[in-house]
Motif scaffolding. Structure first.
Motif, PDB file in Angstrom:
ATOM      1  N   PRO A  42      -8.461  -5.487   2.795  1.00 51.82           N
ATOM      2  CA  PRO A  42      -9.888  -5.259   2.554  1.00 51.82           C
ATOM      3  C   PRO A  42     -10.226  -4.199   1.520  1.00 51.82           C
ATOM      4  CG  PRO A  42      -9.234  -4.380   4.699  1.00 51.82           C
ATOM      5  CD  PRO A  42      -8.085  -5.181   4.195  1.00 51.82           C
ATOM      6  N   VAL A  43      -9.341  -3.253   1.251  1.00 51.02           N
ATOM      7  CA  VAL A  43      -9.652  -2.180   0.301  1.00 51.02           C
ATOM      8  C   VAL A  43      -8.457  -1.913  -0.601  1.00 51.02           C
ATOM      9  CG1 VAL A  43     -11.369  -1.025   1.759  1.00 51.02           C
ATOM     10  CG2 VAL A  43      -8.963  -0.437   2.011  1.00 51.02           C
ATOM     11  N   GLN A  44      -8.722  -1.206  -1.674  1.00 49.99           N
ATOM     12  CA  GLN A  44      -7.728  -0.757  -2.651  1.00 49.99           C
ATOM     13  C   GLN A  44      -7.068  -1.899  -3.423  1.00 49.99           C
ATOM     14  OE1 GLN A  44      -5.531   2.876  -2.489  1.00 49.99           O
ATOM     15  NE2 GLN A  44      -5.826   3.053  -0.275  1.00 49.99           N
ATOM     16  N   ASN A  45      -7.708  -3.052  -3.501  1.00 54.39           N
ATOM     17  CA  ASN A  45      -7.207  -4.148  -4.334  1.00 54.39           C
ATOM     18  C   ASN A  45      -5.740  -4.444  -4.036  1.00 54.39           C
ATOM     19  OD1 ASN A  45      -7.463  -6.154  -6.220  1.00 54.39           O
ATOM     20  ND2 ASN A  45      -7.256  -4.822  -8.002  1.00 54.39           N
ATOM     21  N   SER A  46      -5.428  -4.568  -2.746  1.00 53.08           N
ATOM     22  CA  SER A  46      -4.049  -4.751  -2.302  1.00 53.08           C
ATOM     23  C   SER A  46      -3.884  -6.080  -1.581  1.00 53.08           C
ATOM     24  CB  SER A  46      -3.644  -3.602  -1.365  1.00 53.08           C
ATOM     25  OG  SER A  46      -3.712  -2.365  -2.039  1.00 53.08           O
ATOM     26  N   HIS A  47      -2.650  -6.596  -1.614  1.00 52.45           N
ATOM     27  CA  HIS A  47      -2.348  -7.920  -1.044  1.00 52.45           C
ATOM     28  C   HIS A  47      -0.975  -7.870  -0.376  1.00 52.45           C
ATOM     29  CE1 HIS A  47      -5.603  -9.162  -3.786  1.00 52.45           C
ATOM     30  NE2 HIS A  47      -4.975  -8.392  -4.654  1.00 52.45           N
ATOM     31  N   LEU A  48      -0.844  -8.617   0.718  1.00 53.04           N
ATOM     32  CA  LEU A  48       0.416  -8.641   1.459  1.00 53.04           C
ATOM     33  C   LEU A  48       0.898 -10.079   1.593  1.00 53.04           C
ATOM     34  CD1 LEU A  48       2.505  -6.958   3.076  1.00 53.04           C
ATOM     35  CD2 LEU A  48       1.133  -7.449   5.121  1.00 53.04           C
ATOM     36  N   SER A  71       1.145   6.102 -13.281  1.00 51.66           N
ATOM     37  CA  SER A  71       1.586   7.435 -12.863  1.00 51.66           C
ATOM     38  C   SER A  71       1.401   7.681 -11.371  1.00 51.66           C
ATOM     39  CB  SER A  71       0.800   8.501 -13.638  1.00 51.66           C
ATOM     40  OG  SER A  71      -0.601   8.350 -13.395  1.00 51.66           O
ATOM     41  N   GLN A  72       0.988   6.672 -10.602  1.00 51.37           N
ATOM     42  CA  GLN A  72       0.722   6.880  -9.179  1.00 51.37           C
ATOM     43  C   GLN A  72       1.784   6.245  -8.300  1.00 51.37           C
ATOM     44  OE1 GLN A  72      -3.270   5.832  -7.939  1.00 51.37           O
ATOM     45  NE2 GLN A  72      -3.951   7.878  -8.492  1.00 51.37           N
ATOM     46  N   TRP A  73       2.026   6.895  -7.154  1.00 51.36           N
ATOM     47  CA  TRP A  73       2.893   6.290  -6.145  1.00 51.36           C
ATOM     48  C   TRP A  73       2.101   5.289  -5.319  1.00 51.36           C
ATOM     49  CZ3 TRP A  73       1.162   6.890  -1.193  1.00 51.36           C
ATOM     50  CH2 TRP A  73       0.358   7.993  -0.908  1.00 51.36           C
ATOM     51  N   VAL A  74       2.824   4.348  -4.735  1.00 53.31           N
ATOM     52  CA  VAL A  74       2.226   3.310  -3.901  1.00 53.31           C
ATOM     53  C   VAL A  74       3.061   3.195  -2.631  1.00 53.31           C
ATOM     54  CG1 VAL A  74       1.877   0.812  -3.696  1.00 53.31           C
ATOM     55  CG2 VAL A  74       1.171   2.001  -5.777  1.00 53.31           C
ATOM     56  N   ALA A  75       2.400   2.986  -1.497  1.00 46.38           N
ATOM     57  CA  ALA A  75       3.139   2.861  -0.236  1.00 46.38           C
ATOM     58  C   ALA A  75       2.437   1.872   0.692  1.00 46.38           C
ATOM     59  CB  ALA A  75       3.274   4.217   0.450  1.00 46.38           C
ATOM     60  N   TRP A  76       3.248   1.173   1.458  1.00 44.80           N
ATOM     61  CA  TRP A  76       2.766   0.296   2.533  1.00 44.80           C
ATOM     62  C   TRP A  76       3.627   0.584   3.751  1.00 44.80           C
ATOM     63  CZ3 TRP A  76       5.445  -3.372   5.351  1.00 44.80           C
ATOM     64  CH2 TRP A  76       4.682  -4.193   6.200  1.00 44.80           C
ATOM     65  N   ALA A  77       3.027   0.561   4.940  1.00 46.91           N
ATOM     66  CA  ALA A  77       3.784   0.968   6.134  1.00 46.91           C
ATOM     67  C   ALA A  77       3.358   0.194   7.359  1.00 46.91           C
ATOM     68  CB  ALA A  77       3.588   2.469   6.376  1.00 46.91           C
ATOM     69  N   TRP A 155      -1.743   1.327   4.169  1.00 46.57           N
ATOM     70  CA  TRP A 155      -1.354   1.261   2.756  1.00 46.57           C
ATOM     71  C   TRP A 155      -2.114   2.335   1.986  1.00 46.57           C
ATOM     72  CZ3 TRP A 155      -4.234  -2.107   5.507  1.00 46.57           C
ATOM     73  CH2 TRP A 155      -5.533  -2.400   5.077  1.00 46.57           C
ATOM     74  N   GLN A 156      -1.461   2.917   0.965  1.00 46.99           N
ATOM     75  CA  GLN A 156      -2.056   4.019   0.223  1.00 46.99           C
ATOM     76  C   GLN A 156      -1.491   4.083  -1.189  1.00 46.99           C
ATOM     77  OE1 GLN A 156      -4.495   5.913   0.646  1.00 46.99           O
ATOM     78  NE2 GLN A 156      -4.925   5.897   2.855  1.00 46.99           N
ATOM     79  N   ASN A 174      -9.623   5.117   0.874  1.00 42.13           N
ATOM     80  CA  ASN A 174      -8.375   5.672   1.408  1.00 42.13           C
ATOM     81  C   ASN A 174      -8.429   5.816   2.921  1.00 42.13           C
ATOM     82  OD1 ASN A 174      -8.895   7.075  -1.462  1.00 42.13           O
ATOM     83  ND2 ASN A 174      -6.717   6.701  -1.199  1.00 42.13           N
ATOM     84  N   ARG A 175      -9.581   6.237   3.440  1.00 43.45           N
ATOM     85  CA  ARG A 175      -9.699   6.435   4.875  1.00 43.45           C
ATOM     86  C   ARG A 175      -9.735   5.111   5.633  1.00 43.45           C
ATOM     87  NH1 ARG A 175     -13.983   9.873   3.468  1.00 43.45           N
ATOM     88  NH2 ARG A 175     -15.398   8.589   4.714  1.00 43.45           N
TER      89      ARG A 175
END
Length: 396
Positions: A42-48, A71-77, A155-156, A174-175
């Motif tokens: 739903p947020v941060q233009n992310s897909h799984l 230049s940014q890190w990406v994480a999914w958990a 995810w962040q 982010n929240r």
């Protein structure tokens, strides 16, 4: 007419389907991988994307964060035993100085984490990452723990400092970057705001300080400035002023305490200007209380005029700093716009009331001085300086 409406509806529906497909199912991976299920988060233009293998309880996943800066890190958990950040078992993609991506796992144990490399509570035999046309993709195979298939997910993304991940932003996206995922049914759901009890404490901290420094303090100052002009309000205005400011300070102390607790629980997350203003604000507020209790001269004391100047100057400085810090806090919390609009509405209301009372009290003071001047017998000019208005102001 009906045919035209049907045609327009079909066009809109097809555009929606095409748009969704471009975001998720029609994406082409560089390794030509195909996954059984995909969802747009739903947020941060992310897909799984994933394929679940029931025979051995593993799942092949691809997490794609589109349009993220290089230049940014990406994480999914996955969070196996809880929700939100604490306890998250993360897959991290960290950019290197040469432009490549390092993929590794990190178990999150606190809010001050820098996502150090560590093993997870479940197996991850395969993990790698790539940057493809501005899209960061993390590929992994997970050995799902305990035969489970449904989990909370997080995810962040955030900046990199000195080659290590640093704290991500606290904007609403982010929240709200968490939810649920079921690898069998393919169902995902939103999970509310990240942080759980931490976010609740942030909100409590914000409400306490907005009410104390941002509303009650200005109201107490208005009582002292305007009510004392009215003879019928003497000496009640003084006790109302003291009650207002004492309540504001007490609530402010509680807000200060929650702020200290938030700081200790959020190691590595700093809002320097908000913190520095808060420290200054609390110090000046405490100074006002201590001096008012211990050092306030009597109304007829020769140093009383200097006390009045000091007390008013520090009081107005506290109000200005308090209002400023409330807005800084609102920017940090980033709540729904209605809350910021509500606070602005309160300030405007207080400002309008203050403007009306300012004009009215000046009218009363000038009228009273004119009447007193007319009533003073010739040769008794000294008596005029001890009129009600002057002596009453000395009671402040």
């Amino acid at each position: 007419m009906g045919k035209i409406l049907n045609l327009l509806f079909c066009i809109l529906l097809s555009n929606f389907i095409i748009s969704y497909a471009q975001n998720c199912s029609s994406y082409s991976f560089t390794n030509n991988a195909i996954y059984a299920t995909c969802v747009s988060l739903p947020v941060q233009n992310s897909h799984l994307y994933w394929t679940y293998h029931p025979t051995n309880g593993t799942v092949d996943i691809a997490y794609r964060h589109a349009g993220v800066p290089a230049s940014q890190w990406v994480a999914w958990a996955l969070n196996v035993d809880g929700r939100g950040m604490i306890g998250a078992q993360a897959l991290v993609a960290l950019p290197s100085s040469n432009g490549s991506l390092q993929a590794y796992t990190s178990s999150v144990t606190g809010y001050g984490t820098t996502l150090q490399q560590s093993s997870l509570s479940f197996g991850v035999p395969v993990i790698r990452a790539e940057n493809s046309n501005g899209d960061v993709v993390i590929y992994a195979t997970l050995v799902l723990p305990g035969g489970r298939t449904s989990f909370n997910q997080v995810w962040q993304s955030g900046p990199v400092s000195n080659g290590a991940p640093s704290a991500h932003a606290m904007a609403s996206e982010n929240r709200n970057s968490l939810g649920t995922v079921d690898f069998v049914s393919g169902v995902t759901g939103a999970g509310g705001a990240v942080g759980g009890s931490l976010l609740h404490r942030r909100n409590t901290h914000g409400v306490l300080n907005a009410v104390s420094w941002g509303i009650l303090m200005p109201m107490g100052a208005m009582v002292a400035r305007y009510l004392k002009v009215f003879k019928v309000a003497h000496p009640a205005w003084f006790y109302i002023h003291v009650a207002c400011q004492a309540t504001a300070y007490g609530v402010g102390v509680a807000g200060w305490g929650t702020g200290l607790k938030l700081g200790s629980d959020s190691e590595g997350i700093e809002y320097t200007s908000h913190r520095n203003i808060g420290i200054t604000l609390f110090a000046l507020g405490t100074l006002q209380v201590v001096f008012a209790l211990l050092l306030r001269p009597k109304p007829d004391h020769k140093y009383r005029i200097y006390w009045n100047i000091y007390h008013a100057s520090v009081g107005y400085a506290v109000i200005a700093l308090g209002i400023t810090n409330v807005f800084k806090g609102l920017d940090i919390l980033d709540p729904e716009k209605k809350w910021k609009h509500a606070y602005i509405g309160v300030l405007i209301s207080l400002g309008v009331i203050a403007a009306i009372l300012e004009a009215f009290t000046w009218f009363i003071v000038l009228t009273r001085k004119k009447e007193e001047k007319q009533q003073v017998p010739p040769g008794n000019g000294a008596y005029a300086s001890n009129g009600y208005g002057h002596g009453h102001n000395q009671e402040a």
